[in-house]
Design a protein around this motif. Structure first.
Motif, PDB file in Angstrom:
ATOM      1  N   LYS A 132     -35.320   9.357 -18.884  1.00  0.00           N
ATOM      2  CA  LYS A 132     -34.655   8.016 -17.763  1.00  0.00           C
ATOM      3  C   LYS A 132     -33.530   7.824 -18.083  1.00  0.00           C
ATOM      4  O   LYS A 132     -32.340   7.947 -16.955  1.00  0.00           O
ATOM      5  CB  LYS A 132     -35.678   7.102 -18.289  1.00  0.00           C
ATOM      6  CG  LYS A 132     -35.008   5.740 -16.935  1.00  0.00           C
ATOM      7  CD  LYS A 132     -35.089   4.125 -17.646  1.00  0.00           C
ATOM      8  CE  LYS A 132     -34.954   3.477 -16.645  1.00  0.00           C
ATOM      9  NZ  LYS A 132     -35.670   1.907 -17.126  1.00  0.00           N
ATOM     10  N   ARG A 133     -32.874   7.807 -19.602  1.00  0.00           N
ATOM     11  CA  ARG A 133     -31.121   8.207 -19.408  1.00  0.00           C
ATOM     12  C   ARG A 133     -30.637   9.405 -19.252  1.00  0.00           C
ATOM     13  O   ARG A 133     -29.863   9.005 -18.297  1.00  0.00           O
ATOM     14  CB  ARG A 133     -31.369   8.247 -21.054  1.00  0.00           C
ATOM     15  CG  ARG A 133     -30.688   6.050 -21.423  1.00  0.00           C
ATOM     16  CD  ARG A 133     -30.822   6.686 -22.657  1.00  0.00           C
ATOM     17  NE  ARG A 133     -31.640   6.365 -24.079  1.00  0.00           N
ATOM     18  CZ  ARG A 133     -32.448   6.932 -24.975  1.00  0.00           C
ATOM     19  NH1 ARG A 133     -31.599   8.516 -25.514  1.00  0.00           N
ATOM     20  NH2 ARG A 133     -33.272   6.810 -25.333  1.00  0.00           N
ATOM     21  N   THR A 134     -31.358  10.351 -19.215  1.00  0.00           N
ATOM     22  CA  THR A 134     -31.269  11.651 -18.566  1.00  0.00           C
ATOM     23  C   THR A 134     -31.301  11.815 -17.719  1.00  0.00           C
ATOM     24  O   THR A 134     -29.744  11.931 -16.446  1.00  0.00           O
ATOM     25  CB  THR A 134     -31.681  13.586 -19.456  1.00  0.00           C
ATOM     26  OG1 THR A 134     -32.057  12.768 -20.541  1.00  0.00           O
ATOM     27  CG2 THR A 134     -31.501  14.267 -18.654  1.00  0.00           C
ATOM     28  N   LEU A 169     -27.734   9.410 -15.603  1.00  0.00           N
ATOM     29  CA  LEU A 169     -26.714  10.353 -16.090  1.00  0.00           C
ATOM     30  C   LEU A 169     -26.376  10.926 -15.305  1.00  0.00           C
ATOM     31  O   LEU A 169     -25.366  11.607 -14.846  1.00  0.00           O
ATOM     32  CB  LEU A 169     -26.561  10.964 -17.900  1.00  0.00           C
ATOM     33  CG  LEU A 169     -26.593   9.996 -19.274  1.00  0.00           C
ATOM     34  CD1 LEU A 169     -26.724  11.125 -20.394  1.00  0.00           C
ATOM     35  CD2 LEU A 169     -24.943   9.896 -19.111  1.00  0.00           C
ATOM     36  N   ASP A 170     -27.611  12.354 -15.083  1.00  0.00           N
ATOM     37  CA  ASP A 170     -27.903  13.393 -14.340  1.00  0.00           C
ATOM     38  C   ASP A 170     -26.722  12.520 -12.625  1.00  0.00           C
ATOM     39  O   ASP A 170     -26.479  12.907 -11.883  1.00  0.00           O
ATOM     40  CB  ASP A 170     -28.682  13.300 -13.846  1.00  0.00           C
ATOM     41  CG  ASP A 170     -29.136  14.870 -14.653  1.00  0.00           C
ATOM     42  OD1 ASP A 170     -28.399  15.279 -15.865  1.00  0.00           O
ATOM     43  OD2 ASP A 170     -30.333  15.458 -15.105  1.00  0.00           O
ATOM     44  N   LYS A 171     -27.518  11.001 -12.476  1.00  0.00           N
ATOM     45  CA  LYS A 171     -27.515  10.204 -11.204  1.00  0.00           C
ATOM     46  C   LYS A 171     -26.239   9.706 -11.382  1.00  0.00           C
ATOM     47  O   LYS A 171     -24.837  10.071  -9.953  1.00  0.00           O
ATOM     48  CB  LYS A 171     -28.339   8.949 -11.188  1.00  0.00           C
ATOM     49  CG  LYS A 171     -27.631   8.419  -9.755  1.00  0.00           C
ATOM     50  CD  LYS A 171     -28.753   7.261  -9.744  1.00  0.00           C
ATOM     51  CE  LYS A 171     -29.056   6.912  -8.068  1.00  0.00           C
ATOM     52  NZ  LYS A 171     -27.310   5.351  -8.333  1.00  0.00           N
ATOM     53  N   ARG A 172     -25.374   9.657 -11.981  1.00  0.00           N
ATOM     54  CA  ARG A 172     -24.078   9.000 -12.110  1.00  0.00           C
ATOM     55  C   ARG A 172     -23.245   9.869 -12.231  1.00  0.00           C
ATOM     56  O   ARG A 172     -22.235  10.059 -11.763  1.00  0.00           O
ATOM     57  CB  ARG A 172     -23.724   8.585 -13.948  1.00  0.00           C
ATOM     58  CG  ARG A 172     -24.645   7.109 -14.433  1.00  0.00           C
ATOM     59  CD  ARG A 172     -23.850   6.584 -14.821  1.00  0.00           C
ATOM     60  NE  ARG A 172     -24.310   5.151 -15.535  1.00  0.00           N
ATOM     61  CZ  ARG A 172     -24.038   4.458 -16.535  1.00  0.00           C
ATOM     62  NH1 ARG A 172     -23.467   4.675 -17.530  1.00  0.00           N
ATOM     63  NH2 ARG A 172     -24.638   3.399 -16.387  1.00  0.00           N
ATOM     64  N   GLU A 173     -23.737  11.685 -12.592  1.00  0.00           N
ATOM     65  CA  GLU A 173     -22.614  12.214 -12.847  1.00  0.00           C
ATOM     66  C   GLU A 173     -22.771  13.133 -11.515  1.00  0.00           C
ATOM     67  O   GLU A 173     -21.340  13.014 -11.271  1.00  0.00           O
ATOM     68  CB  GLU A 173     -22.870  14.032 -13.654  1.00  0.00           C
ATOM     69  CG  GLU A 173     -22.221  15.138 -13.648  1.00  0.00           C
ATOM     70  CD  GLU A 173     -22.706  16.020 -14.623  1.00  0.00           C
ATOM     71  OE1 GLU A 173     -22.184  16.862 -14.924  1.00  0.00           O
ATOM     72  OE2 GLU A 173     -24.633  16.237 -15.358  1.00  0.00           O
ATOM     73  N   ALA A 174     -23.817  13.142 -11.190  1.00  0.00           N
ATOM     74  CA  ALA A 174     -23.412  13.468  -9.206  1.00  0.00           C
ATOM     75  C   ALA A 174     -22.123  12.816  -8.755  1.00  0.00           C
ATOM     76  O   ALA A 174     -21.897  12.829  -7.730  1.00  0.00           O
ATOM     77  CB  ALA A 174     -25.144  13.633  -8.758  1.00  0.00           C
TER      78      ALA A 174
END
Length: 126
Positions: free
Chosen positions: A13-15, A18-23
């Motif tokens: 879930k954290r990963t 983080l992927d969504k925030r980075e995108a």
């Protein structure tokens, strides 16, 4: 859920978060860069909403295609304005005005041809 499954779930879930925030961050950076490029090309930064923001290469190719279409449309508009409308019609040359033609003229025609009519009337008196 076991403790191990819980940790794996929270880690995934954290990963994903983080992927969504980075995108989202990458998208904002690409949008800002696209707006800067559009401004440098003399185009509205509002057009950035129509650009493919997948990666830097797609941004550049989208901007080039948009700029080409934009310039083509501007050029067409300029050519259309230069072409203009129908040419201005010249006033009809005064034909030989006779007493009979004066009798058949409207008030507007008499006013438009007043100088020529005066000449005809002067010549009639002679």
């Amino acid at each position: 859920m076991t403790e191990k499954q819980k940790r794996e779930y929270e880690a995934s879930k954290r990963t994903a978060d983080l992927d969504k925030r980075e995108a989202d961050l990458n998208r904002r950076e690409l949008l800002a860069n696209a707006k800067d490029i559009l401004i440098k090309k003399g185009m509205s930064p509002d057009l950035a909403e129509f650009i493919n923001l997948t990666d830097a290469d797609s941004v550049n190719s989208s901007i080039e295609a948009l700029a080409k279409a934009f310039q083509s449309d501007v050029q067409s508009g300029i050519e259309e304005r230069i072409k203009g409308g129908n040419p201005i019609q010249k006033a009809p040359e005064t034909e030989n005005i006779t007493m009979d033609s004066i009798k058949n003229m409207s008030t507007k025609e008499i006013n438009d041809n007043w100088n020529a009519i005066q000449e005809v009337l002067k010549n009639q008196k002679k």
